[in-house]
Design a protein around this motif. Structure first.
Motif, PDB file in Angstrom:
ATOM      1  N   THR A 255     -33.091  67.803 -38.098  1.00  0.00           N
ATOM      2  CA  THR A 255     -34.127  66.884 -38.573  1.00  0.00           C
ATOM      3  C   THR A 255     -33.768  65.440 -38.269  1.00  0.00           C
ATOM      4  O   THR A 255     -34.645  64.612 -38.003  1.00  0.00           O
ATOM      5  CB  THR A 255     -34.352  67.077 -40.085  1.00  0.00           C
ATOM      6  N   VAL A 256     -32.460  65.117 -38.318  1.00  0.00           N
ATOM      7  CA  VAL A 256     -32.026  63.771 -37.949  1.00  0.00           C
ATOM      8  C   VAL A 256     -32.445  63.456 -36.522  1.00  0.00           C
ATOM      9  O   VAL A 256     -32.941  62.360 -36.218  1.00  0.00           O
ATOM     10  CB  VAL A 256     -30.497  63.631 -38.124  1.00  0.00           C
ATOM     11  N   ASN A 257     -32.273  64.417 -35.620  1.00  0.00           N
ATOM     12  CA  ASN A 257     -32.670  64.195 -34.232  1.00  0.00           C
ATOM     13  C   ASN A 257     -34.180  64.045 -34.109  1.00  0.00           C
ATOM     14  O   ASN A 257     -34.684  63.190 -33.365  1.00  0.00           O
ATOM     15  CB  ASN A 257     -32.185  65.358 -33.364  1.00  0.00           C
ATOM     16  N   HIS A 258     -34.929  64.894 -34.827  1.00  0.00           N
ATOM     17  CA  HIS A 258     -36.387  64.775 -34.788  1.00  0.00           C
ATOM     18  C   HIS A 258     -36.841  63.452 -35.388  1.00  0.00           C
ATOM     19  O   HIS A 258     -37.798  62.832 -34.905  1.00  0.00           O
ATOM     20  CB  HIS A 258     -37.033  65.934 -35.552  1.00  0.00           C
ATOM     21  N   CYS A 264     -38.228  56.839 -35.954  1.00  0.00           N
ATOM     22  CA  CYS A 264     -37.546  55.612 -35.514  1.00  0.00           C
ATOM     23  C   CYS A 264     -38.055  55.152 -34.148  1.00  0.00           C
ATOM     24  O   CYS A 264     -38.407  53.982 -33.954  1.00  0.00           O
ATOM     25  CB  CYS A 264     -36.038  55.838 -35.476  1.00  0.00           C
ATOM     26  N   ALA A 265     -38.080  56.069 -33.185  1.00  0.00           N
ATOM     27  CA  ALA A 265     -38.532  55.688 -31.844  1.00  0.00           C
ATOM     28  C   ALA A 265     -40.010  55.331 -31.834  1.00  0.00           C
ATOM     29  O   ALA A 265     -40.446  54.438 -31.096  1.00  0.00           O
ATOM     30  CB  ALA A 265     -38.252  56.832 -30.861  1.00  0.00           C
ATOM     31  N   ALA A 266     -40.788  56.013 -32.674  1.00  0.00           N
ATOM     32  CA  ALA A 266     -42.229  55.711 -32.726  1.00  0.00           C
ATOM     33  C   ALA A 266     -42.506  54.318 -33.268  1.00  0.00           C
ATOM     34  O   ALA A 266     -43.562  53.736 -32.977  1.00  0.00           O
ATOM     35  CB  ALA A 266     -42.940  56.764 -33.568  1.00  0.00           C
ATOM     36  N   GLU A 288     -47.140  62.383 -41.015  1.00  0.00           N
ATOM     37  CA  GLU A 288     -47.527  62.959 -39.730  1.00  0.00           C
ATOM     38  C   GLU A 288     -46.489  63.980 -39.262  1.00  0.00           C
ATOM     39  O   GLU A 288     -46.842  65.041 -38.728  1.00  0.00           O
ATOM     40  CB  GLU A 288     -47.674  61.849 -38.679  1.00  0.00           C
ATOM     41  N   PHE A 289     -45.219  63.660 -39.457  1.00  0.00           N
ATOM     42  CA  PHE A 289     -44.135  64.543 -39.011  1.00  0.00           C
ATOM     43  C   PHE A 289     -44.178  65.872 -39.762  1.00  0.00           C
ATOM     44  O   PHE A 289     -44.050  66.948 -39.161  1.00  0.00           O
ATOM     45  CB  PHE A 289     -42.800  63.836 -39.242  1.00  0.00           C
ATOM     46  N   ASN A 290     -44.362  65.817 -41.075  1.00  0.00           N
ATOM     47  CA  ASN A 290     -44.388  67.059 -41.865  1.00  0.00           C
ATOM     48  C   ASN A 290     -45.644  67.882 -41.586  1.00  0.00           C
ATOM     49  O   ASN A 290     -45.626  69.113 -41.727  1.00  0.00           O
ATOM     50  CB  ASN A 290     -44.303  66.738 -43.357  1.00  0.00           C
TER      51      ASN A 290
END
Length: 515
Positions: A255-258, A264-266, A288-290
């Motif tokens: 999940t840290v990578n996602h 973060c990147a978004a 949005e992620f969940n």
């Protein structure tokens, strides 16, 4: 067991047999034998990581192994059983022991049983995918990628640290930014996550970070006291991963990578000026992620959480958690402790002792040997002077607090009118009232020595001699007992020949008065 690996490592460094024997606490004959057997079997350092001392022993002494053969478990079957809910290595070992007892066979001890299974799993490149029970665990960590906060005026950039928590069963995540990774923020993140989930898991699986875990060895785990107190409030248990074993919490690592990609990147092209602004943006991306659909199965993290996991979470406590931070301090000679902003007193007899300090947003508490010894409302404003309770002070410090005009007047009034008049004379004798404090303090010591009643009579007698009595006169009256003489008549009536106040008389010098 002999440490064969260490012997071979030291041999590769050209240590002598005597030095190696002293280092591994074995005899030189044993070291010599290991050297010889290693040469026969072609063993040399470095050895593969999976080759344990037990494996080397089995290689060196196969005859002894055969003479004391142990029942080898069915590791493939164990691997299948472990995938079932509730099945653990401890349970499988107990069943294995029962089977050995029934068949009169020798069994492995628990540690070796587990080591052998893990060795088998590595050798066969088996990946143990155990489906987590719903509501069972909560994996937490700090993300490796930080974000930035900018000062509105100077444009100066500061770091924001990202907390990530995930429920392994549904992969439902919680993410929040904090200005630092201190204990208060670490615990606050857990509290916010539980509120976000609307419940609590049975266990929490953190990394071995110092804000949560003080020590984690094979034999014991020592948790940060504040972290442990939070777990007790939510009726959950903290089980840290093994040291340098991030795969013990693979879901949060993934999940840290996602998070780095989808949150973060978004947000990389946006600028944030406060932590609140950053978190508002993070929470939108988190929703949005969940809700994002899974790639390899139906549904999303949100739907999996609502359908499979949320009903199995423990309910939140009835009362909200009050964040408390614990620390220790040795009490110095001023018998004060600090919350970082103000100083507070503890009983003076704890000077030199180590006390535990518990800080909340509203209180400051000190504990010694498990008992609370001091408690104060926590001041939000910085004070120049320490906050001290009178009962925490030694007697001489308590008396020093009385060194003021109001205190001396109140004290003397409680004894009597003559003592009050005497104190007023002392305070008015100098150019400032502080010059009379020494005489007033001496008067309090005479009261402690002779009692309030005698002091009142002595002050009355002294005032009869002179309108400006001194401590010396009052002390002499008390020491010679003249305050006990009947005072119905004035001193001049008792001794008509005396026109100049107090005189000692013949009796003082041991003489006798002739009739």
């Amino acid at each position: 067991m002999i440490n064969y690996r260490e012997i071979l490592r030291l041999r590769s460094l050209d240590y002598s047999q005597r030095q190696i024997a002293a280092s591994v606490r074995s005899s030189r004959d044993t070291v010599s034998q290991v050297f010889r057997l290693a040469t026969i079997h072609g063993l040399s350092w470095p050895l593969p990581d999976e080759m344990s001392n037990q494996m080397i022993y089995e290689m060196f002494f196969p005859a002894q192994l055969d003479s004391n053969a142990k029942r080898i478990p069915d590791y493939a079957q164990m691997h299948k059983e472990l995938a079932k809910p509730g099945v653990t290595l401890t349970l499988l070992w107990a069943e294995y022991c029962e089977k050995c007892y029934s068949e009169d066979a020798t069994h492995y001890q628990y540690t070796q049983f587990c080591d052998n299974y893990r060795r088998w799993a590595r050798a066969t490149k088996a990946t143990m995918r155990i489906k987590r029970k719903p509501g069972d665990a909560f994996e937490v960590d700090w993300a490796g990628n930080n974000m930035s906060i900018y000062d509105k005026v100077t444009g100066e950039q500061s770091e924001a640290y990202i907390f990530v928590g995930v429920l392994p069963c549904s992969c439902y995540a919680y993410v929040e930014a904090f200005p630092s990774m201190v204990t208060e923020n670490w615990i606050t993140a857990h509290v916010h996550a539980y509120n976000y989930f609307g419940g609590v898991t049975r266990i929490v699986i953190p990394d071995n970070l110092k804000t949560g875990v003080i020590k984690n060895t094979r034999f014991e785990t020592v948790l940060n006291r504040s972290y442990n107190e939070m777990a007790a409030h939510y009726d959950t248990a903290i089980i840290p991963t093994r040291v340098e074993r991030p795969k013990d919490k693979p879901n949060v690592e993934g999940t840290v990578n996602h998070t780095a990609t989808w949150i973060c990147a978004a947000l990389r092209n946006e600028k944030f000026f406060t932590i609140q602004e950053l978190n508002d943006a993070i929470f939108l991306k988190l929703e949005e992620f969940n809700a994002k659909p899974f790639q390899k199965r139906e549904g999303s993290r949100l739907s999996a959480f609502l359908d499979e996991e949320k009903p199995f979470l423990k309910p939140l406590p009835a009362s909200p958690y009050e964040l408390a931070v614990w620390s220790t301090a040795v009490v110095q000679s001023d018998y004060l402790i600090t919350d970082g902003k103000n100083k507070y007193s503890v009983p003076f007899d704890l000077i030199g002792e180590e006390v535990n300090i518990r800080l909340t947003s509203r209180t400051v508490e000190a504990f010694f040997n498990g008992s609370r010894v001091a408690s104060f409302p926590r001041e939000a404003v910085r004070h120049r002077e320490p906050i001290v309770k009178v009962e925490h002070m030694p007697d001489n410090h308590k008396k020093y607090l009385m060194y003021n005009e109001t205190a001396f007047l109140e004290w003397s009034a409680s004894i009597g009118s003559s003592t009050l008049l005497t104190v007023k004379q002392f305070l008015a004798a100098g150019s400032v009232v502080e010059q009379g404090f020494k005489a007033c303090a001496s008067l309090t010591r005479l009261a402690d020595r002779y009692g309030h009643a005698r002091l009142e009579r002595a002050c009355s007698r002294a005032l009869a001699y002179t309108p400006a009595p001194s401590i010396k006169i009052i002390n002499t009256i008390l020491r010679t007992g003249q305050d006990k003489v009947d005072q119905q008549s004035s001193p001049n009536e008792t001794n008509p020949g005396s026109r100049y106040g107090f005189t000692r008389g013949a009796a003082y010098f041991g003489g006798e008065k002739n009739d």
